[in-house]
Structures are given as structure tokens and as C-alpha cells.
Write a protein that holds these residues in place. Structure first.
Motif, short mmCIF file in Angstrom:
data_model
loop_
_atom_site.label_atom_id
_atom_site.label_comp_id
_atom_site.label_asym_id
_atom_site.label_seq_id
_atom_site.Cartn_x
_atom_site.Cartn_y
_atom_site.Cartn_z
N ALA A 84 0.84 -1.21 0.00
CA ALA A 84 0.00 0.00 0.00
C ALA A 84 0.87 1.25 0.00
O ALA A 84 0.55 2.25 -0.63
CB ALA A 84 -0.93 0.00 1.22
N ALA A 85 1.98 1.20 0.72
CA ALA A 85 2.90 2.34 0.78
C ALA A 85 3.55 2.56 -0.58
O ALA A 85 3.66 3.69 -1.05
CB ALA A 85 3.97 2.09 1.84
N ARG A 87 2.33 1.69 -3.43
CA ARG A 87 1.30 2.22 -4.33
C ARG A 87 1.09 3.71 -4.11
O ARG A 87 0.97 4.48 -5.06
CB ARG A 87 -0.03 1.48 -4.09
CG ARG A 87 -0.25 0.28 -5.00
CD ARG A 87 -1.73 -0.10 -5.05
NE ARG A 87 -2.32 -0.28 -3.71
CZ ARG A 87 -2.25 -1.42 -3.01
NH1 ARG A 87 -1.63 -2.49 -3.49
NH2 ARG A 87 -2.80 -1.50 -1.82
N ALA A 88 1.05 4.13 -2.84
CA ALA A 88 0.81 5.55 -2.54
C ALA A 88 1.94 6.41 -3.08
O ALA A 88 1.69 7.46 -3.69
CB ALA A 88 0.66 5.73 -1.03
N LEU A 89 3.18 5.97 -2.87
CA LEU A 89 4.32 6.75 -3.38
C LEU A 89 4.30 6.82 -4.90
O LEU A 89 4.54 7.88 -5.49
CB LEU A 89 5.65 6.13 -2.92
CG LEU A 89 6.04 6.34 -1.46
CD1 LEU A 89 7.29 5.52 -1.13
CD2 LEU A 89 6.28 7.82 -1.15
N LEU A 91 1.71 6.42 -6.94
CA LEU A 91 0.57 7.23 -7.39
C LEU A 91 0.91 8.71 -7.27
O LEU A 91 0.66 9.50 -8.19
CB LEU A 91 -0.68 6.91 -6.56
CG LEU A 91 -1.90 7.79 -6.87
CD1 LEU A 91 -2.45 7.49 -8.25
CD2 LEU A 91 -3.00 7.62 -5.81
N ARG A 95 1.14 11.33 -10.36
CA ARG A 95 0.25 12.50 -10.47
C ARG A 95 1.06 13.80 -10.51
O ARG A 95 0.71 14.73 -11.24
CB ARG A 95 -0.75 12.54 -9.30
CG ARG A 95 -1.78 11.41 -9.37
CD ARG A 95 -2.89 11.61 -8.34
NE ARG A 95 -3.56 12.88 -8.56
CZ ARG A 95 -4.57 13.07 -9.42
NH1 ARG A 95 -5.05 12.07 -10.12
NH2 ARG A 95 -5.10 14.26 -9.55
N ARG A 139 10.00 12.90 9.10
CA ARG A 139 10.32 12.36 7.78
C ARG A 139 9.34 12.93 6.78
O ARG A 139 8.15 13.01 7.03
CB ARG A 139 10.29 10.84 7.79
CG ARG A 139 9.00 10.23 8.30
CD ARG A 139 9.18 8.72 8.40
NE ARG A 139 7.97 8.07 8.83
CZ ARG A 139 7.92 6.82 9.23
NH1 ARG A 139 9.02 6.08 9.27
NH2 ARG A 139 6.78 6.27 9.61
N TYR A 140 9.86 13.34 5.65
CA TYR A 140 9.04 14.00 4.64
C TYR A 140 9.26 13.40 3.27
O TYR A 140 9.79 14.07 2.38
CB TYR A 140 9.32 15.50 4.64
CG TYR A 140 8.87 16.19 5.90
CD1 TYR A 140 7.51 16.30 6.19
CD2 TYR A 140 9.79 16.71 6.79
CE1 TYR A 140 7.08 16.91 7.36
CE2 TYR A 140 9.36 17.34 7.95
CZ TYR A 140 8.01 17.43 8.24
OH TYR A 140 7.59 18.04 9.38
N PRO A 141 8.84 12.16 3.06
CA PRO A 141 8.94 11.60 1.71
C PRO A 141 8.22 12.48 0.69
O PRO A 141 8.65 12.58 -0.45
CB PRO A 141 8.28 10.22 1.83
CG PRO A 141 7.49 10.27 3.09
CD PRO A 141 8.21 11.21 3.99
N SER A 142 7.15 13.15 1.13
CA SER A 142 6.41 13.99 0.18
C SER A 142 7.26 15.16 -0.30
O SER A 142 7.12 15.60 -1.44
CB SER A 142 5.11 14.50 0.81
OG SER A 142 5.37 15.32 1.92
N TRP A 175 11.06 5.64 4.21
CA TRP A 175 10.09 6.29 3.33
C TRP A 175 10.78 7.34 2.45
O TRP A 175 10.48 7.50 1.27
CB TRP A 175 9.00 7.00 4.16
CG TRP A 175 7.93 6.08 4.64
CD1 TRP A 175 7.94 5.32 5.77
CD2 TRP A 175 6.68 5.82 3.99
NE1 TRP A 175 6.76 4.62 5.87
CE2 TRP A 175 5.97 4.91 4.80
CE3 TRP A 175 6.08 6.28 2.81
CZ2 TRP A 175 4.69 4.44 4.47
CZ3 TRP A 175 4.82 5.82 2.48
CH2 TRP A 175 4.14 4.91 3.30
N TYR A 366 0.06 15.96 -0.63
CA TYR A 366 0.59 14.63 -0.95
C TYR A 366 0.54 14.24 -2.41
O TYR A 366 1.50 13.72 -2.94
CB TYR A 366 -0.11 13.57 -0.08
CG TYR A 366 0.28 13.71 1.35
CD1 TYR A 366 1.60 13.54 1.72
CD2 TYR A 366 -0.64 14.07 2.32
CE1 TYR A 366 2.00 13.70 3.04
CE2 TYR A 366 -0.25 14.23 3.65
CZ TYR A 366 1.07 14.05 3.99
OH TYR A 366 1.48 14.22 5.29
N LEU A 367 -0.58 14.45 -3.06
CA LEU A 367 -0.65 13.81 -4.37
C LEU A 367 -1.63 14.37 -5.38
O LEU A 367 -1.85 13.76 -6.42
CB LEU A 367 -0.87 12.30 -4.20
CG LEU A 367 -1.99 11.84 -3.25
CD1 LEU A 367 -3.34 12.33 -3.68
CD2 LEU A 367 -1.95 10.35 -3.10
#
Lengths: 468, 468
Positions: A84-85, A87-89, A91, A95, A139-142, A175, A366-367
Motif C-alpha cells: 500500500a505504501a 502504491r501511494a508513493l 501514485l 500525479r 520524515r518527509y517523503p512527500s 520512506w 501529498y498527491l
């Protein structure tokens, strides 16, 4: 939380203080500390990086090689995340790339004008950029995605990231590393603070010098970015995050409150402002803030931010609310009002506008697509979101025909002489004279044949005569 | 003048020093002096302006009103110029406007994606900008045109200029004022140095605070611009002017020399570099420089610039010459070579490229069209020419349908939780839950009718169940 009514006496002064957002803090001590670190890294390179990392981040990289991570580390971190993680990254990266790929360039297409001048601006990607990503306990993967993906879309050849390791251990959040994987980062250096900015600006044996440094950081990072600006480009001086919610009577108080709190939970210095013509909505939103705070994990941070930096302003009507929002020039502007889409044209100054109640600011963080790196602290008066344009530059290209140069020459002469720059005029004159002379040579033999004389002296006279 | 051959041992080090252009000068004393002035103007406003003008410019404006000039002054100066001068200024303004009007914006046009998110970037002009124009003994009407005209084309509402009056008298050059007339400047303040930059950044009773400060100045102006950056935007930190001439064996030595000298006459710190694969052309161009210097009015300045800062580099071939030119990242790149237009695609780093021998840099300085405000000192690695984009900003606009938000929600949840920002997720959740609940209420009555039960409790359960 500050509560204002635009009808109150003294409102203008109080509102001006809200708009100032604590910008009167004395930056000199931080600036001097950052300047010392920058000078040290510039002079001693990797040695200084190792020393500042030991001192400020409380871990020992051993050698400079111990600071660097690369694509294999990023890929391993990505593989280690739950599906799921991943997929979120992915996606989010997709985008962000999709949005920024649609960006047009600021440029002037080539065209030859009537005088014979072909003028244009061409666009080139920057060669190498450095992205600062906050780290340590957070932590800021975004932040990786929202800076590196637009850089990649822009065509930057090499993207490097600096981010401090966890204090005491130097570990790097997986992340963040996984985000480097999906964003196409070349290398990550576990360095933070002013020392990271200095390394990116001047280069060390380990960290390459870059052309531009982007991304938010703390006060030392901001001060260091300002110091190295000119040596390299920087995106902006980032302040605490902020939102202005503009809501009418029909807005949902719970949704308004959730937007204010999403901002406030970032940082005790974050700024959350509600502007509304409805006193009832203001009351209901404040009550919802209290309710939602109760079980928010970061309620201490969010509560202090709301208490110390938050503001609610009740206005005479929606138009006044729009004017105040524009004057505040918020990083994030959330429009919780009927006809929200129509209000956008009345807004000039905001980093990003979130239209209507189905567009929470958090989805933009985020996305949704547009980069979340936005101008803060009122800099939306002049600054733009991080974007593809952040990572490209323009170059003017001028190409004149001899005829165009000759046509423009008299006015160049007038202006160059006005500025006392005779050499400027002569650079034009030498060419015009040569071409006139060449023309004379081409024309003269025909005339000479008729007159029985050589054309050459005439051509020289023409060339000589052009210099007054 | 430095003479290099790329085949010489030690060439790389010598070339690196040429590229560094004296960037190791200690800026700290200038920075501290500028910081003191900026703080003073910020604290005392007009009083400080008057005092610094008396001290640094050696004239007494009497009161702050004595610093300001307006449209009537500009028009009078314009009318007072000879007809040829007026024509030259008007032609330059028209050509600059024509070029910059063709500029496209960096933006993302609105589009609704498959998920239901309508995302865009919209473009807005800055409200008010301040242009610094050098003054004192020199006069630069072209600097007014090359900054103010693109600002006007961009749609800036108010353009103000600061420029120091003549030392001792405070008089303002009439060419500069006339340029303000044709460029549509609103007001000019006879203030220079760091004090002018501070006034534009913070505002005084007389000088309005602006959103961005553009234009070149001396070291104090540059230091002050760096200090106020963030409070306002700035265009760039300008260094001495510079040219790199890339010439092949077929180039005209006199034309090459005239371009080198047009640059050198600006300032003893100006940098003129010739890069050529032809040793013969290099020799001939140097001889032409000596010849042309002899009767150049500014031969002392130009001669010192050439002597102390000039360089000639003979390369192994044209390709190497192009690579060196690109690495130098010159403000002005003049291509005196066959097939010059085809070389442009191999260049990424230059402020402006002057293609072929009929395009002297001097024509670009005055009226070809593209602004002559260009990145210096190697900043063409990352910076662009001043342009319409300099005076506009972008704003992201996000507008999601409820369905789009619902579709994206799971990934927002994953990323928000990864960053420990539960409040971000809840701002999404509260909306998704509400809409799910509303859907349930719409659907439930139909089912309830069939089942003979009320749908309301079921809807509440659905909403409650959405919060995990």
C-alpha cells in the motif's frame, strides 16, 4: 487565538500584525552562525561536513563515504515498504509528473521582424540541482516527491538530495529513501543544516556543487540559502507553513476546522487564519477546532499553533473577506464558499488555491499534482510555486541581417553617445562601414566601367567617411 | 591580458581561474555596511534617506518631497531632447515591448483528469515593482527601458525607479527622465545605494514598498538586495558586465576587437574573453584591440579592463571552443563563426547569444528587443534574462470532485500516516465520511421503503465507521 471583526476600531493595525506573521524576528544571530558554518565547509570541505555532523547530528559517519546513499539503497528501501505504501508513493509521483508535464515554458518563439532581426528566447534545463529535505525526527517523503519529480520532468541531468540522519544514529528514514527511488534521485547525502547548503553550493570531494538548491528547512538552512544565493540559485526562503480559510455561512464547520488543524499540526509556528463574513460559522468552526483537537495525536503542537498564531476574522461581507485573503497572500488559500471557482479570478496573491469543500489542502500536500513547495510568509506577493520553470532557464538569442543592423544603427549611435559609450557605437559602425564598403565595391565596378575609373578608392572613402 | 592555449599544461587550472572571475572577494565588509544602512532606513524611513543622501551623494534634498520626480518631470525632459534622441528612445521602447509581448507564460492550463481533479496554474502580474538605475556620474536611460518596458508589458500596476542624483547637486540626467516617460514609469526617487534598496523593500512615508526590486547596481546595492531578499523578491545579484567572443578563422579581427572593447569600456572590472581555434585570428584580434584602443574615449577604463581581466584562449578546435564557452556561462556570448546559428543548440549557459557578425552585442544593449539585464558572473548556469516572467507569478489552483477525493483518499492516508500527520488524513476523512453518509441517506430511504425501516441510523453508522 486572535479574534477580530473588521468593524472594530483598530482592526487595520491588528490585521497588519497578523499579515506580518512575526517577520520582525532578529535574524542576525542565526545569520552569523550560518555564515561561520558556510565558510568552514567552503574552506575544509568533507572534513567540515564530518565535524558538523558529529557535533549537530550526534553521530559519526566515520568517513565522507559514510554520508552517501545511492540508487541501490533507494530501491532496497522501496522494496521493503508494504504494498500500500509503494502504491501511494508511486501514485503521488505519477500525479505530480502528470501535472508538471503539462506546464508550458516562458519563452519567446523565434520570429524575424520587419527590420530583419530574428529574436527569440530558448529554454534549457539546469544541469544539476540539490534538494534539501528536512529530516532528523521528522520524515518527509512527500518533500522528496514534490521537489525531485518536477526537477526530473524539467530535464535536470542530476538530482541530489541532502537530509540529516536521525539524531544519534544517522539512520535515514526508509520512506524518504523509497521516495528517492520513485522520483529518480541520483544520490542522497545524510547532511543537514547550513553545512548541507554550503556543501551543495561550493561542492566538496564527496558532495557535488549544484546550480540550484531547493526545498524547505529550518532557520539555519534558510539563512545559509540566503548567503549562498548568487553562487547558486535558490528557490525561496521558506517560513512556517500557513493557511487562510475563506468560508461563507454555508461552509461545514468541521471541514473548516480540519483544514485549520492540518496546518497547525505541522509546527507551533504554523499560521492558521479563518476569514468569514459569518459570525455563526466562525463560532461553530472554533468549537469544531476544540472538539477535533481533543484526540489529535499532535494536539500539543496544533493547540499551541492555534492559540499563539491562529486568527479568526469576521468581515462585513464576502468581498471584504476576499480582499483580506488576497492581502494576506497565504501559502494555502482554501475557499469554503458557494461559487468558490468564481472567486479565483479575484485572487492574485496565494501559493495555491483549494477550491470548494472537496479539495482539502492535505490532498495537495501529498498527491493532487501541483508541487506543495509554495511561497510562505506573504511572499506570494511575488513568488511562485516550485515547478518545472524552477528548474529551467531561458537564454535570449539575437540574429540580425546586415540590413537590420544598418537600419537600427542611427538609434544605437544616439543612445550609445547619450551614455558616453563610444565603443558601443563603434562596434556597430565598423560593421556597417564594412558592409557599405563591400556594397560600394560591388556597385562601383559597373559605374567605374562607365566612368573609366577604379571603384576601390571610392569604397575606402565611404568606409572612412562613416566614422565621424 | 591572459593568453592561454588549451594544449598547455596547467590549462585547466588557469581556465578555472578565468571562469571564477574574482568571485573570492571578501564581501563581509560591504555586507555589514549595507546591513547598517538597511536597518537605519527601515527604522527611520525618510529621515534616514535624507541623511544618507546628504552623506553619500553630497547634496541636500531639503525634504523627502525633494527626492521625488513624476510624470510631468519625465514628459518635460522628453520634450527637451532633440528629435533624433526622442526617436531613438521611442524606437528602443517599441522594439523592447514588441519582443516581450511575444513571450508566453510558464503555466499549466486547466484540465480535468480521469480521477475528477481539475488542476491548473494561473498567472498574475506583480502589483508594484522598484527598478534600480545606476546614476551619479553615469547615465543609463537604456537601463530604464530594459527593465521598465518588460514590467509594463507584464501588467505591473505601478513601476517606480530609484537612481542617485549627480553627486554634489542632486540633478537628474534628462535622458534617464525621458526614458521614464517613454517606459511609463510612475515615479522616480533620487536615492541610490543600499538606502534606495531598503526604501523600496520596507517603504518609507515617501517611497512605496514594492514587491520586487530589479536592476543592476554597485556592490552596496547588490549586498542590500541580498539582505532584503525574502521581504521582497529581487531579480539577481549583478556583477560586472562580461562577454565571451567565440570566433573561427574566418572572423573579422576588427569586429571581434570592437566587441571586446565595447564590453571593456563599461568598467575596469568588466570581463572580455576571446575563445578561438585560430591562433592567427587571436593574434589579429589582439592587434586590432590595440589599434582601436588608441582613439577610444574611454581607453583608460577599457585598456585596464582588457589588461587585468581580459583573456584569449586558443583551442584545439571549434567543438572545444563551444564547450569552454558553455562552461564559462557568459552574460553575452558572441558567435563570430561560420554556421553560428547552428551552434546555438550546443549552448545551454549564456545570458544572451549574438549570432553572426551582423549582431554586435551593442545593438542588444540598446534596442534589438530582448532586455539587456542578463545573468553575470557565471550565474547563467541557473538564471535567466530579465523578462515578462520576471514580473509575473504563478498560482496553483486545485478543484476536486467528491469522487476524486474519495479515490485519492487511501493514498493520502498512507502518506500522511507515514509522516505522522494524522490531522492531514482527518481533513480528508471528515469529507469522505460526510459524503459517504449523504450517499447512504440518499440510497437508504429506497431500501428502507422496501424493508420498512428508517435509513438514518444506517447512514450515521457508515459515517462513524469511516474513522478508523
Amino acid at each position: 487565538m486572535l479574534k477580530l471583526d473588521s468593524r472594530d476600531p483598530g482592526f487595520q493595525e491588528a490585521w497588519a500584525r497578523v499579515c506580518a506573521r512575526g517577520s520582525d524576528e532578529d535574524e542576525a544571530p542565526v545569520r552569523e552562525a550560518a555564515a561561520t558554518i558556510v565558510a568552514d565547509v567552503r574552506a575544509r570541505g568533507d572534513l567540515a561536513l564530518l565535524e558538523h555532523t558529529r557535533r549537530h547530528d550526534a553521530w559519526d559517519p566515520g568517513s565522507a563515504a559514510g554520508l552517501a546513499l545511492g540508487p541501490a539503497d533507494f530501491a532496497a528501501a522501496y522494496r521493503g515498504l508494504p504494498a500500500a505504501a509503494r502504491r501511494a508513493l508511486s501514485l503521488a509521483a505519477r500525479r505530480i509528473a502528470d501535472f508538471h508535464r503539462r506546464e508550458t515554458d516562458a519563452r519567446v518563439p523565434a520570429r524575424r521582424d520587419a527590420a530583419g532581426a530574428t529574436l527569440s528566447q530558448v529554454v534549457r534545463p539546469l544541469e544539476r540541482v540539490g534538494l534539501y529535505v528536512p529530516g532528523g525526527t521528522a520524515r518527509y517523503p512527500s518533500s522528496v516527491l514534490m521537489t525531485a519529480v518536477p526537477a526530473r520532468v524539467a530535464g535536470v541531468r542530476e538530482i541530489v538530495v541532502t537530509s540529516p540522519g536521525v539524531k544519534g544514529s544517522g539512520e535515514m528514514d526508509r520512506w524518504t529513501l523509497a521516495a528517492c527511488h520513485v522520483a529518480g534521485v541520483a544520490r542522497l547525502f545524510k547532511v543537514g543544516g547550513a553545512q548541507a547548503v554550503a556543501a551543495l553550493a561550493y561542492g566538496t570531494a564527496t558532495v557535488p556543487a549544484v546550480d540550484k538548491i531547493c526545498g524547505p528547512g529550518n532557520a539555519y538552512v534558510a539563512a545559509a540559502k540566503r548567503l549562498v544565493f548568487g553562487r547558486v540559485d535558490i528557490d525561496m526562503i521558506a517560513g512556517p507553513s500557513e493557511i487562510l480559510v475563506l468560508a461563507d455561512a454555508a461552509a461545514d464547520p468541521a471541514e473548516v476546522a480540519s483544514d485549520l488543524l492540518a496546518q497547525a499540526e505541522h509546527d507551533v509556528r504554523a499560521v492558521s487564519v479563518l476569514v468569514t463574513p459569518s459570525a455563526a460559522l466562525a463560532r461553530a468552526a472554533l468549537a469544531a477546532v476544540e472538539r477535533q483537537l481533543a484526540d489529535l495525536p499532535r494536539r500539543e503542537i496544533a493547540g499551541r499553533s492555534i492559540e499563539e498564531r491562529g486568527a479568526v476574522v469576521v468581515t462585513r461581507g464576502l468581498s471584504e473577506a476576499v480582499r483580506l485573503a488576497d492581502a494576506f497572500a497565504p501559502e494555502h488559500l482554501a475557499l469554503h464558499a458557494r461559487g468558490a471557482a468564481g472567486l479565483v479570478k479575484r485572487i492574485s496573491r496565494a501559493g495555491a488555491v483549494f477550491v470548494g469543500s472537496s479539495t482539502p489542502e492535505a490532498v495537495g500536500d501529498y498527491l493532487a499534482g501541483p508541487s506543495h513547495v509554495l511561497p510562505t510568509a506573504g511572499t506570494a506577493r511575488f513568488a511562485s510555486p516550485l515547478s518545472v520553470a524552477t528548474f529551467r532557464r531561458r537564454m535570449s538569442v539575437l540574429d540580425l541581417t546586415p540590413a537590420a543592423l544598418a537600419a537600427l544603427a542611427p538609434s544605437v549611435e544616439a543612445l550609445a553617445r547619450a551614455e558616453g559609450l563610444e565603443g558601443h557605437w563603434r562596434a556597430v559602425e565598423v560593421r556597417v562601414a564594412k558592409r557599405a564598403s563591400a556594397r560600394a565595391r560591388r556597385v562601383a565596378p559597373a559605374k567605374a566601367k562607365a566612368a573609366g575609373a577604379s571603384g576601390a578608392p571610392r569604397a575606402r572613402a565611404a568606409a572612412g567617411g562613416a566614422r565621424r
